[in-house]
Write an enzyme that holds these catalytic residues in place. Structure first.
Site, PDB file in Angstrom:
ATOM      1  N   ASN A 147      26.194 -14.758 -19.163  1.00 53.17           N
ATOM      2  CA  ASN A 147      25.949 -14.570 -20.515  1.00 53.17           C
ATOM      3  C   ASN A 147      26.859 -13.408 -20.920  1.00 53.17           C
ATOM      4  OD1 ASN A 147      24.619 -12.387 -19.415  1.00 53.17           O
ATOM      5  ND2 ASN A 147      22.448 -12.997 -20.179  1.00 53.17           N
ATOM      6  N   ARG A 285      22.558  -1.037 -21.794  1.00 49.73           N
ATOM      7  CA  ARG A 285      21.001  -0.883 -21.476  1.00 49.73           C
ATOM      8  C   ARG A 285      20.679   0.479 -22.427  1.00 49.73           C
ATOM      9  NH1 ARG A 285      20.486  -5.098 -19.996  1.00 49.73           N
ATOM     10  NH2 ARG A 285      20.143  -5.960 -18.005  1.00 49.73           N
ATOM     11  N   GLN A 314      11.337  -2.072 -22.939  1.00 53.19           N
ATOM     12  CA  GLN A 314      11.256  -3.106 -23.664  1.00 53.19           C
ATOM     13  C   GLN A 314      10.007  -4.036 -23.382  1.00 53.19           C
ATOM     14  OE1 GLN A 314      16.137  -4.016 -24.132  1.00 53.19           O
ATOM     15  NE2 GLN A 314      14.960  -5.436 -22.768  1.00 53.19           N
ATOM     16  N   HIS A 333      16.580  -7.388 -28.164  1.00 51.69           N
ATOM     17  CA  HIS A 333      17.344  -7.826 -26.736  1.00 51.69           C
ATOM     18  C   HIS A 333      17.817  -9.287 -26.747  1.00 51.69           C
ATOM     19  CE1 HIS A 333      18.384  -6.837 -22.381  1.00 51.69           C
ATOM     20  NE2 HIS A 333      19.533  -7.605 -23.119  1.00 51.69           N
TER      21      HIS A 333
HETATM   22  P1  NAD Z   1      30.072  -6.387 -14.402  1.00 52.89           P
HETATM   23  O1  NAD Z   1      29.338  -6.129 -13.126  1.00 52.89           O
HETATM   24  O2  NAD Z   1      31.147  -7.518 -14.566  1.00 52.89           O
HETATM   25  O3  NAD Z   1      30.752  -4.872 -14.789  1.00 52.89           O
HETATM   26  C1  NAD Z   1      30.269  -3.823 -14.784  1.00 52.89           C
HETATM   27  C2  NAD Z   1      31.605  -2.558 -14.564  1.00 52.89           C
HETATM   28  O4  NAD Z   1      31.013  -1.525 -14.797  1.00 52.89           O
HETATM   29  C3  NAD Z   1      32.296  -2.779 -13.460  1.00 52.89           C
HETATM   30  O5  NAD Z   1      33.504  -2.911 -13.610  1.00 52.89           O
HETATM   31  C4  NAD Z   1      32.088  -1.208 -12.806  1.00 52.89           C
HETATM   32  O6  NAD Z   1      32.987  -0.705 -12.103  1.00 52.89           O
HETATM   33  C5  NAD Z   1      31.523  -0.742 -13.969  1.00 52.89           C
HETATM   34  N1  NAD Z   1      31.163   0.734 -13.820  1.00 52.89           N
HETATM   35  C6  NAD Z   1      29.722   0.770 -13.161  1.00 52.89           C
HETATM   36  N2  NAD Z   1      29.210   2.205 -13.092  1.00 52.89           N
HETATM   37  C7  NAD Z   1      30.064   2.710 -14.129  1.00 52.89           C
HETATM   38  C8  NAD Z   1      30.268   4.143 -14.727  1.00 52.89           C
HETATM   39  N3  NAD Z   1      29.284   4.996 -14.193  1.00 52.89           N
HETATM   40  N4  NAD Z   1      31.502   4.505 -15.517  1.00 52.89           N
HETATM   41  C9  NAD Z   1      32.366   3.574 -15.612  1.00 52.89           C
HETATM   42  N5  NAD Z   1      32.118   2.260 -15.269  1.00 52.89           N
HETATM   43  C10 NAD Z   1      31.278   1.902 -14.544  1.00 52.89           C
HETATM   44  O7  NAD Z   1      29.103  -6.378 -15.458  1.00 52.89           O
HETATM   45  P2  NAD Z   1      29.039  -7.128 -16.952  1.00 52.89           P
HETATM   46  O8  NAD Z   1      28.819  -8.624 -16.611  1.00 52.89           O
HETATM   47  O9  NAD Z   1      30.070  -6.892 -17.308  1.00 52.89           O
HETATM   48  O10 NAD Z   1      27.535  -6.459 -17.537  1.00 52.89           O
HETATM   49  C11 NAD Z   1      27.523  -5.004 -17.618  1.00 52.89           C
HETATM   50  C12 NAD Z   1      26.247  -4.644 -18.024  1.00 52.89           C
HETATM   51  O11 NAD Z   1      25.999  -5.143 -19.250  1.00 52.89           O
HETATM   52  C13 NAD Z   1      25.157  -5.150 -17.123  1.00 52.89           C
HETATM   53  O12 NAD Z   1      24.797  -4.396 -15.975  1.00 52.89           O
HETATM   54  C14 NAD Z   1      23.975  -5.138 -17.954  1.00 52.89           C
HETATM   55  O13 NAD Z   1      23.211  -4.129 -17.832  1.00 52.89           O
HETATM   56  C15 NAD Z   1      24.548  -5.459 -19.399  1.00 52.89           C
HETATM   57  N6  NAD Z   1      24.165  -6.687 -19.754  1.00 52.89           N
HETATM   58  C16 NAD Z   1      23.545  -7.019 -20.887  1.00 52.89           C
HETATM   59  C17 NAD Z   1      22.880  -8.174 -21.693  1.00 52.89           C
HETATM   60  C18 NAD Z   1      22.422  -8.159 -22.739  1.00 52.89           C
HETATM   61  O14 NAD Z   1      21.731  -9.167 -22.903  1.00 52.89           O
HETATM   62  N7  NAD Z   1      22.581  -7.110 -23.648  1.00 52.89           N
HETATM   63  C19 NAD Z   1      23.412  -9.268 -20.903  1.00 52.89           C
HETATM   64  C20 NAD Z   1      24.155  -9.275 -19.683  1.00 52.89           C
HETATM   65  C21 NAD Z   1      24.409  -7.936 -19.155  1.00 52.89           C
END
Ligand code: NAD
Length: 385
Positions: A147, A285, A314, A333
């Site tokens: 997603n 989040r 949530q 969400h």
């Molecule tokens: P991903 O694993 O592709 O990317 C996460 C990135 O965050 C990585 O590049 C990592 O290096 C970086 N990172 C980690 N900690 C960090 C910090 N303190 N400062 C800067 N960068 C940091 O993940 P993604 O698919 O892009 O998803 C990211 C987040 O989005 C997920 O962990 C989830 O919490 C959230 N998400 C939300 C929904 C929604 O429905 N709202 C859906 C999917 C994911």
């Protein structure tokens, strides 16, 4: 035979849908960067149907029961006598999701001695205590990329709707008004603004790519630097910290996982370092933010608008202050659970189950915790470089 307990959001008060706005959804076979879409041996659902509620059952019942497994689906996850707590005690696998999170705590793991696998039907496994999962030898897997583009689209929608102040204008139109001076009093163009993402993983990079045609300045901060050719192609400015990025931008979009290191990292001090009149979008989040510091920054006018779809806890209580704070464009969400996204995360959940039940390895890119520590995507994204 295994017992699989699955926690999904409740059906609509009007019941599970009998018909849909569209007859089909586009077929997506792969993602940017080359990862392939989920590839289970078969699916027992029609893509585009609602799968993420209790009746939808992620389309898994026929497959699991035909193989003799026990499959329990519930939305009842709170309190000591919840159906989740009752069923988890002898479960082998728990499936949960971020939209209606069943918090898989250390205490719950301790009461479930057979539990071996926690699948997140979606992305973001912070509702599972990952340190406890490592201690208990649990595998935690999520459907990476399922997603990500859905969320990136939602984030772009929110950037545009905040800056252009779309929601109040729509309300004026709906209510029979024509008050143009009121409608545009906070409406600007995105063109020429400085737009930054904090974390440029799958979602953050997709947001940058989608914002590029708006002729904005693009910025990012991440522990992992993007390849030079991507920085050049998008004209990105890299910042060494979230704080440095925020001071340079008019709009920030947040895409960091929630970890002990990022918990409430966006606090009063961070907000004070942003330019007056900045906009924030957070689809990562809710707990990344100091809830009340954000409300204060909107009330004072320092932050011009905030939109997101993630809350803590949530479901958010009816009196959660983010529901009523000024200039908010909150949704429940939803960004990662469009009907399009559901088809992918349901298929990915089945792929993970098929692998695990057959004793085959789960794709590395789906792993968050395995073998007593972070693994696969978890090792890259949940720990600093
Ligand atoms: P991903 O694993 O592709 O990317 C996460 C990135 O965050 C990585 O590049 C990592 O290096 C970086 N990172 C980690 N900690 C960090 C910090 N303190 N400062 C800067 N960068 C940091 O993940 P993604 O698919 O892009 O998803 C990211 C987040 O989005 C997920 O962990 C989830 O919490 C959230 N998400 C939300 C929904 C929604 O429905 N709202 C859906 C999917 C994911």
């Amino acid at each position: 035979m295994a017992k699989i307990v699955c926690v999904l959001y409740p059906d609509s008060k009007n019941g599970h849908p009998q018909s849909y706005a569209r007859d089909n959804i586009p077929v997506i076979n792969g993602y940017p960067g080359g990862q392939t879409a989920p590839s289970p041996s078969a699916i027992d659902f029609t893509p585009g149907e609602l799968l993420g509620d209790v009746t939808g059952e992620l389309g898994l019942r026929r497959f699991l029961e035909a193989a003799g497994h026990t499959f329990v689906v519930t939305s009842d996850k709170e309190g000591p006598d919840s159906e989740l707590d009752r069923e988890l005690v002898d479960a082998d696998v728990v499936i949960s999701q971020p939209f209606w999170p069943a918090y898989i705590t250390r205490e719950r793991m301790e009461k479930a001695p057979r539990l071996k696998l926690a699948i997140t039907a979606g992305i973001g496994s912070d509702h599972v205590d990952l340190a406890a999962a490592a201690d208990h030898g649990l595998t935690v897997a999520e459907v990476t990329f399922s997603n990500s583009i859905s969320v990136a689209e939602h984030a772009v929608m929110m950037i545009l709707s905040l800056v252009r102040d779309y929601i109040p204008q729509h309300e004026i139109a709906r209510s029979g008004g024509w008050d143009i001076a009121d409608a545009i009093a906070r409406s600007y163009d995105v063109e020429g603004m400085q737009v930054g993402v904090i974390a440029a993983g799958r979602i953050g990079l997709a947001v940058l790519r989608r914002m590029k045609p708006f002729d904005v300045g693009l910025h990012y901060f991440d522990f992992h630097r993007l390849p030079e050719e991507v920085e050049r192609e998008l004209g990105l400015t890299y910042h060494p910290s979230a704080k440095a990025l925020a001071a340079a931008c008019d709009v920030i979009s947040i895409h960091t996982p929630l970890t002990p290191a990022t918990d409430t990292m966006f606090n009063a001090e961070f907000l004070a370092g942003m330019k007056r009149g900045s906009y924030i979008v957070n689809t990562a989040r809710g707990k990344l933010f100091d809830r009340d510091a954000l409300v204060a920054a909107l009330n004072s006018g320092h932050i011009a608008g905030y939109a997101g779809d993630v809350w803590y806890p949530q479901p958010a209580p009816a009196d959660h202050p983010w529901r009523a704070m000024p200039h908010n464009g909150m949704t429940p969400h939803t960004s990662g659970t469009s009907l399009s996204a559901q088809a992918r995360y349901a298929a990915g959940t089945r792929e993970i189950l098929e692998c695990w039940l057959a004793g085959h390895p789960i794709r590395d890119e789906y792993l968050i915790v395995a073998g007593g520590g972070y693994a696969g995507t978890g090792a890259h994204s949940y720990t600093p470089a």
